[in-house]
Design a protein around this motif. Sequence first.
Motif, mmCIF file in Angstrom:
data_model
loop_
_atom_site.group_PDB
_atom_site.id
_atom_site.type_symbol
_atom_site.label_atom_id
_atom_site.label_comp_id
_atom_site.label_asym_id
_atom_site.label_seq_id
_atom_site.Cartn_x
_atom_site.Cartn_y
_atom_site.Cartn_z
ATOM 1 N N LEU A 105 0.736 -1.264 0.134
ATOM 2 C CA LEU A 105 -0.079 0.141 0.218
ATOM 3 C C LEU A 105 0.765 1.266 0.015
ATOM 4 N N THR A 106 1.830 1.302 0.835
ATOM 5 C CA THR A 106 2.555 2.505 0.717
ATOM 6 C C THR A 106 3.413 2.610 -0.328
ATOM 7 N N ALA A 107 3.809 1.540 -1.270
ATOM 8 C CA ALA A 107 4.644 1.609 -2.191
ATOM 9 C C ALA A 107 3.737 2.419 -3.437
ATOM 10 N N VAL A 108 2.456 2.265 -3.435
ATOM 11 C CA VAL A 108 1.684 2.944 -4.380
ATOM 12 C C VAL A 108 1.215 4.277 -4.041
ATOM 13 N N GLY A 109 1.658 4.744 -2.794
ATOM 14 C CA GLY A 109 1.521 6.069 -2.633
ATOM 15 C C GLY A 109 0.519 6.235 -1.138
ATOM 16 N N ALA A 110 0.054 5.337 -0.774
ATOM 17 C CA ALA A 110 -1.002 5.330 0.461
ATOM 18 C C ALA A 110 -0.486 6.093 1.923
ATOM 19 N N SER A 111 -1.008 7.111 2.428
ATOM 20 C CA SER A 111 -0.299 7.689 3.572
ATOM 21 C C SER A 111 -0.587 6.619 4.949
ATOM 22 N N MET A 112 -0.326 7.214 5.996
ATOM 23 C CA MET A 112 -0.228 6.621 7.195
ATOM 24 C C MET A 112 -1.983 6.226 7.368
ATOM 25 N N GLU A 113 -2.599 7.466 7.264
ATOM 26 C CA GLU A 113 -4.163 7.131 7.632
ATOM 27 C C GLU A 113 -4.772 6.136 6.398
ATOM 28 N N GLN A 114 -4.410 6.249 5.394
ATOM 29 C CA GLN A 114 -5.033 5.530 4.405
ATOM 30 C C GLN A 114 -4.558 3.848 4.700
ATOM 31 N N VAL A 115 -3.432 3.685 4.869
ATOM 32 C CA VAL A 115 -2.809 2.383 5.229
ATOM 33 C C VAL A 115 -3.763 1.866 6.337
#
Length: 399
Positions: free
Chosen positions: A39-49
Amino acid sequence: MPDHQFSPATGISAKAVAAGLLTALVGYASSVAVVIHGLTAVGASMEQVISGLVLVGFSMGLVAMGLSLHRRKPISIAWTTPGMALLAATGPVEGGFSAAVGAFVVTGLLIVVVGLWSPLGRWVGAIPKPLANAMLAGILLKLCLAPFLAVGQAPGVALLVLATWAVVGRVARLYAVPAAVAVALGAMVLEAPGGGALSGMVWPSVALIEPRFTWEAMVGIALPLFVVTMASQNIPGLAVLATYNYAPPTRPIFLATGAASAVTALAGAPTVNLAAITAALCASPDADPNPARRWQAAFVGGMGYVLFAALAGVTATMVTRSPPVLIEAVAGLALVGAFGGALMGAVQEEDKRTAALVTLLVTASGLSFGGIGSAFWGLLLGGAMHLLHHRPAVLRPAE
């Protein structure tokens, strides 16, 4: 023994409850780092993760509980670990995480279409197995190298994690990756005294994300994610169930998992599907000698995933704040078994080996062209090589 010969289920099985709890623990702890990394690799922020982890926990849990209870079969549901590895290998896409969310939605809808329209499922099944396995092996290769590359960057912790994985795996293979995860998280906490590792922890919450439907994300993420999910999760998951003489109808499974994936994707949740690796924990005699009571294991496993959703804030905070190389190492260890299986499936058939190796190498190369990732190009070029050597009969010259 066919399903109709199973003796009726009576009462609650303590063994099935224990197997279900073990399924949730192993399934979550073994691959949550892969999910967060993807998820973080495709741009998710902490809140989005965190939002994605909360919703995917509910999605896996409720679908597993509903299907297993309704069908009285041990239908286990999991997130698409190979799909998350695909995201980690793909990296940022044009349009950011919103474009990735759009791809998640489309992937879920494609799975729904498989449930409604069987020809699509047959087309996916028609992809030569060596090529599908080779694409998966190419996706996993970089992550599986990470544990050993980590030794050069953080030798102390990396060697400890590797040693834990190796030693525990010798005694109890099922617990090897969870034990390595525990050691890695413990090392991170020790390196941040006074609870620094959890300071500023974000509590579980859900954040709706407006999807963007871009050509690059559809071809670079949605299509490979759909193929990987079907070929590496749903089809093997059905095979595992068949091994233990369970043959649930596929339509409700695909409709439920596809619809749940499409809806929860709007909050950043990854795709859910039939469990493959942990499915045997619920379907085997270890869950209960009576096959008619093993559905309880899948039901309790679903309850476990719902409970784990409450830990999304703690899990995401600890994982995202640890050294990236350490998280990649843990994720890589979780995928070694899947890589070995995919590699074996890719090269077993000698007449298809060259095309499979082309697929693997192109996918592993990280080639990106026109904003489309290497998984698509690997499958395309490998498919072309396969057709060159295995032309359909209608295209062969008359002898």
